[in-house]
Design a protein around this motif. Structure first.
Motif, mmCIF file in Angstrom:
data_model
loop_
_atom_site.group_PDB
_atom_site.id
_atom_site.type_symbol
_atom_site.label_atom_id
_atom_site.label_comp_id
_atom_site.label_asym_id
_atom_site.label_seq_id
_atom_site.Cartn_x
_atom_site.Cartn_y
_atom_site.Cartn_z
ATOM 1 N N ASP A 283 0.828 -1.212 0.000
ATOM 2 C CA ASP A 283 0.000 0.000 0.000
ATOM 3 C C ASP A 283 0.855 1.252 0.000
ATOM 4 O O ASP A 283 0.782 2.079 0.908
ATOM 5 C CB ASP A 283 -0.965 -0.006 1.184
ATOM 6 C CG ASP A 283 -0.265 -0.205 2.528
ATOM 7 O OD1 ASP A 283 0.901 -0.642 2.541
ATOM 8 O OD2 ASP A 283 -0.887 0.078 3.565
ATOM 9 N N SER A 284 1.638 1.422 -1.037
ATOM 10 C CA SER A 284 2.389 2.658 -1.203
ATOM 11 C C SER A 284 1.444 3.848 -1.356
ATOM 12 O O SER A 284 1.738 4.957 -0.900
ATOM 13 C CB SER A 284 3.300 2.562 -2.424
ATOM 14 O OG SER A 284 2.595 2.034 -3.537
ATOM 15 N N PHE A 285 0.323 3.618 -1.996
ATOM 16 C CA PHE A 285 -0.751 4.603 -2.157
ATOM 17 C C PHE A 285 -2.069 3.837 -2.125
ATOM 18 O O PHE A 285 -2.097 2.616 -2.344
ATOM 19 C CB PHE A 285 -0.627 5.354 -3.492
ATOM 20 C CG PHE A 285 0.649 6.134 -3.637
ATOM 21 C CD1 PHE A 285 0.703 7.478 -3.279
ATOM 22 C CD2 PHE A 285 1.804 5.535 -4.123
ATOM 23 C CE1 PHE A 285 1.889 8.201 -3.404
ATOM 24 C CE2 PHE A 285 2.992 6.243 -4.256
ATOM 25 C CZ PHE A 285 3.037 7.582 -3.891
ATOM 26 N N THR A 286 -3.155 4.530 -1.895
ATOM 27 C CA THR A 286 -4.449 3.846 -1.849
ATOM 28 C C THR A 286 -4.784 3.185 -3.184
ATOM 29 O O THR A 286 -5.348 2.086 -3.213
ATOM 30 C CB THR A 286 -5.565 4.838 -1.468
ATOM 31 O OG1 THR A 286 -5.500 5.988 -2.329
ATOM 32 C CG2 THR A 286 -5.428 5.289 -0.022
ATOM 33 N N ILE A 287 -4.425 3.822 -4.285
ATOM 34 C CA ILE A 287 -4.729 3.251 -5.597
ATOM 35 C C ILE A 287 -3.998 1.929 -5.806
ATOM 36 O O ILE A 287 -4.482 1.040 -6.507
ATOM 37 C CB ILE A 287 -4.391 4.252 -6.737
ATOM 38 C CG1 ILE A 287 -4.837 3.708 -8.110
ATOM 39 C CG2 ILE A 287 -2.914 4.597 -6.738
ATOM 40 C CD1 ILE A 287 -6.326 3.477 -8.243
ATOM 41 N N THR A 288 -2.833 1.758 -5.170
ATOM 42 C CA THR A 288 -2.095 0.507 -5.283
ATOM 43 C C THR A 288 -2.931 -0.652 -4.780
ATOM 44 O O THR A 288 -2.997 -1.724 -5.404
ATOM 45 C CB THR A 288 -0.779 0.572 -4.475
ATOM 46 O OG1 THR A 288 -0.128 1.803 -4.730
ATOM 47 C CG2 THR A 288 0.131 -0.586 -4.817
ATOM 48 N N VAL A 289 -3.575 -0.458 -3.644
ATOM 49 C CA VAL A 289 -4.396 -1.507 -3.047
ATOM 50 C C VAL A 289 -5.596 -1.816 -3.922
ATOM 51 O O VAL A 289 -5.898 -2.986 -4.202
ATOM 52 C CB VAL A 289 -4.859 -1.082 -1.630
ATOM 53 C CG1 VAL A 289 -5.778 -2.139 -1.028
ATOM 54 C CG2 VAL A 289 -3.653 -0.850 -0.733
ATOM 55 N N LEU A 290 -6.284 -0.774 -4.363
ATOM 56 C CA LEU A 290 -7.500 -0.978 -5.146
ATOM 57 C C LEU A 290 -7.219 -1.759 -6.431
ATOM 58 O O LEU A 290 -7.901 -2.749 -6.735
ATOM 59 C CB LEU A 290 -8.132 0.379 -5.468
ATOM 60 C CG LEU A 290 -9.503 0.350 -6.150
ATOM 61 C CD1 LEU A 290 -10.361 1.514 -5.667
ATOM 62 C CD2 LEU A 290 -9.360 0.437 -7.669
ATOM 63 N N MET A 291 -6.196 -1.352 -7.177
ATOM 64 C CA MET A 291 -5.885 -2.042 -8.429
ATOM 65 C C MET A 291 -5.388 -3.463 -8.179
ATOM 66 O O MET A 291 -5.712 -4.393 -8.926
ATOM 67 C CB MET A 291 -4.860 -1.237 -9.234
ATOM 68 C CG MET A 291 -5.450 -0.016 -9.898
ATOM 69 S SD MET A 291 -4.225 1.053 -10.719
ATOM 70 C CE MET A 291 -3.377 -0.090 -11.803
ATOM 71 N N THR A 292 -4.616 -3.653 -7.108
ATOM 72 C CA THR A 292 -4.097 -4.983 -6.812
ATOM 73 C C THR A 292 -5.221 -5.947 -6.472
ATOM 74 O O THR A 292 -5.219 -7.095 -6.933
ATOM 75 C CB THR A 292 -3.091 -4.914 -5.651
ATOM 76 O OG1 THR A 292 -2.011 -4.048 -6.008
ATOM 77 C CG2 THR A 292 -2.534 -6.291 -5.342
ATOM 78 N N LEU A 293 -6.172 -5.515 -5.665
ATOM 79 C CA LEU A 293 -7.296 -6.377 -5.311
ATOM 80 C C LEU A 293 -8.078 -6.799 -6.545
ATOM 81 O O LEU A 293 -8.494 -7.963 -6.669
ATOM 82 C CB LEU A 293 -8.218 -5.666 -4.316
ATOM 83 C CG LEU A 293 -7.648 -5.474 -2.904
ATOM 84 C CD1 LEU A 293 -8.558 -4.557 -2.093
ATOM 85 C CD2 LEU A 293 -7.475 -6.816 -2.208
ATOM 86 N N GLU A 294 -8.281 -5.867 -7.467
ATOM 87 C CA GLU A 294 -8.955 -6.209 -8.721
ATOM 88 C C GLU A 294 -8.153 -7.232 -9.508
ATOM 89 O O GLU A 294 -8.686 -8.253 -9.968
ATOM 90 C CB GLU A 294 -9.138 -4.951 -9.581
ATOM 91 C CG GLU A 294 -10.149 -3.952 -9.054
ATOM 92 C CD GLU A 294 -10.249 -2.732 -9.949
ATOM 93 O OE1 GLU A 294 -11.251 -2.002 -9.836
ATOM 94 O OE2 GLU A 294 -9.325 -2.486 -10.774
ATOM 95 N N ASP A 295 -6.871 -6.954 -9.675
ATOM 96 C CA ASP A 295 -6.048 -7.778 -10.560
ATOM 97 C C ASP A 295 -5.716 -9.134 -9.961
ATOM 98 O O ASP A 295 -5.406 -10.082 -10.695
ATOM 99 C CB ASP A 295 -4.774 -7.018 -10.940
ATOM 100 C CG ASP A 295 -5.077 -5.788 -11.787
ATOM 101 O OD1 ASP A 295 -6.161 -5.750 -12.398
ATOM 102 O OD2 ASP A 295 -4.252 -4.857 -11.826
ATOM 103 N N LEU A 296 -5.785 -9.247 -8.637
ATOM 104 C CA LEU A 296 -5.644 -10.564 -8.013
ATOM 105 C C LEU A 296 -6.925 -11.381 -8.132
ATOM 106 O O LEU A 296 -6.923 -12.578 -7.883
ATOM 107 C CB LEU A 296 -5.267 -10.414 -6.537
ATOM 108 C CG LEU A 296 -3.824 -10.017 -6.235
ATOM 109 C CD1 LEU A 296 -3.646 -9.760 -4.745
ATOM 110 C CD2 LEU A 296 -2.833 -11.080 -6.710
#
Length: 398
Positions: free
Chosen positions: A291-304
């Motif tokens: 979670d370097s930034f909030t967008i990192t988490v959001l995109m990662t959850l989608e792509d996982l």
């Protein structure tokens, strides 16, 4: 060769400091290593493999092996993939153990960005001066002349995601809110105050549309993990955390020919990790997401694959990442957004908190009930542009 069940994470330690004016980076590495070895019930003399990344000082592994007095090391790995390095190292350590090359692997991270080390977010190569030529990364001479930075890149990813899928700043803010709810129980967290969605969206703008509270903290600190063979694991009087599957992959724009800011390398690391582990998304009780930034988490959850592409905003909203409240508890130590982000990467903390959850050793207020299978994911580089991803699934062995 599959690594499933071939290696165990038997020691984990997060350095308690967040501000270390009186310690060197080497000291933080060594103290973290000592803590992880003591946690496992092992000694420096038991270590026969050592893994570190670009945060290690001097000649990296050579310097640190010497500094820590690791007399029996016969295998080293200094793979550098930014924040995902340590999950890559965990994968590589499991591979070396599965191949019968080593028995006890030590992985360390440490940094002092608050006290003289490099701060995350600045341009590389050309020294950060617009117009400067670079002898560093080849892309720097094309990008840094425009004053590019990590914050700008992640801001572009967030803006594009908003444009494509209707994601909102308020939805991103829920990720910080969840992290803060967890950090309040972590005595070592850099930021312990619980924040609201309004607090996040009203904090000053850093790189449109990312606000100050959308960004990770900057701390000194470190951490280490110990990975062992099954034979060594059975000899130790500690809870056993078995590695079920792992994968790694880079994502590159190839000079702009394949530039898509809306997805990350997790699209390639998620499927093989789940396949090797033999589990489904419904089996995952807890997730440590970089979670370097909030967008990192959001995109990662989608792509996982925890939700469909474009539905990440709805998935993270309304507290769905908060332990005891939501459908997928994440980063129960407070993560990089609130707890700890040493040097310009914090991937090892994703492994450490996953191990705590699987052992039942997380803070009682955030411990996930019956947490038997969990996932850790690291992102290194610039999300959506030029980065490396690494995913690991682990299981508590009864």
């Amino acid at each position: 060769m599959s690594i499933k069940g071939k290696a165990y994470v038997m020691g984990a330690y997060e350095h308690p400091t967040r501000d270390a004016p009186d310690k060197t980076t080497a000291q933080l590495h060594a103290e973290s290593a000592k803590g992880a070895l003591e946690d496992a019930g092992l000694s420096f003399d038991d270590v026969d493999a050592y893994f570190c990344a670009g945060d290690a000082p001097g000649f990296g592994a050579m310097s640190m092996v010497d500094y820590m007095g690791l007399r029996n090391v016969r295998h080293t790995d200094t793979t550098e993939t930014g924040g995902s390095s340590y999950l890559v190292h965990l994968n590589h350590a499991c591979q070396a153990i599965a191949a019968g090359k080593v028995n006890v692997a030590l992985i360390t991270l440490a940094g002092r960005p608050r006290n003289g080390g490099g701060r995350p977010g600045g341009p590389g190569g050309g020294g950060g001066k617009p117009g400067a030529l670079s002898d560093g990364a080849p892309e720097a001479g094309f990008e840094n002349i425009y004053g590019g930075s990590t914050h700008n890149t992640y801001g572009m990813c967030a803006m594009r995601h908003m444009y494509e899928y209707g994601t909102t700043s308020e939805q991103l803010a829920w990720i910080k809110v969840a992290a803060s709810h967890h950090a309040q129980w972590n005595e070592h967290a850099f930021l312990k105050n619980v924040v609201t969605v309004e607090d996040v969206v009203n904090s000053r703008m850093i790189a449109d549309p990312l606000h100050l509270l959308d960004c990770c903290v900057v701390t000194d600190g470190g951490g280490a993990v110990i990975v062992t063979s099954p034979e060594v694991a059975r000899s130790l009087n500690r809870p056993k955390v078995k590695v079920l599957g792992a994968a790694e992959a880079p994502k590159m724009p190839l000079g702009g020919q394949e530039l898509d800011l809306t997805y990350c390398g997790a699209v390639w690391t998620g499927p093989p990790t789940f396949a090797e582990a033999g589990v489904t998304h419904a089996d995952i009780k807890y997730a440590s997401i970089y979670d370097s930034f909030t967008i990192t988490v959001l995109m990662t959850l989608e792509d996982l694959g925890f939700c469909k592409k474009g539905e990440g905003g709805r998935f993270v909203a309304d507290g769905n990442l908060i332990s005891g409240v939501g459908k997928l508890p994440f980063n129960t130590d407070g993560g990089g957004l609130c707890n700890n982000h040493p040097t310009n990467r914090g991937g090892i903390t994703k492994i450490i908190e996953t191990v705590r959850q699987l052992r039942g050793e997380a803070h009682p207020k955030v411990q996930v009930p019956n947490c038997d299978i969990a996932l850790a994911h690291g992102t290194g580089g610039s999300l959506g542009v030029r980065h490396a991803a690494a995913t690991v699934i682990m299981e508590r062995e009864a």
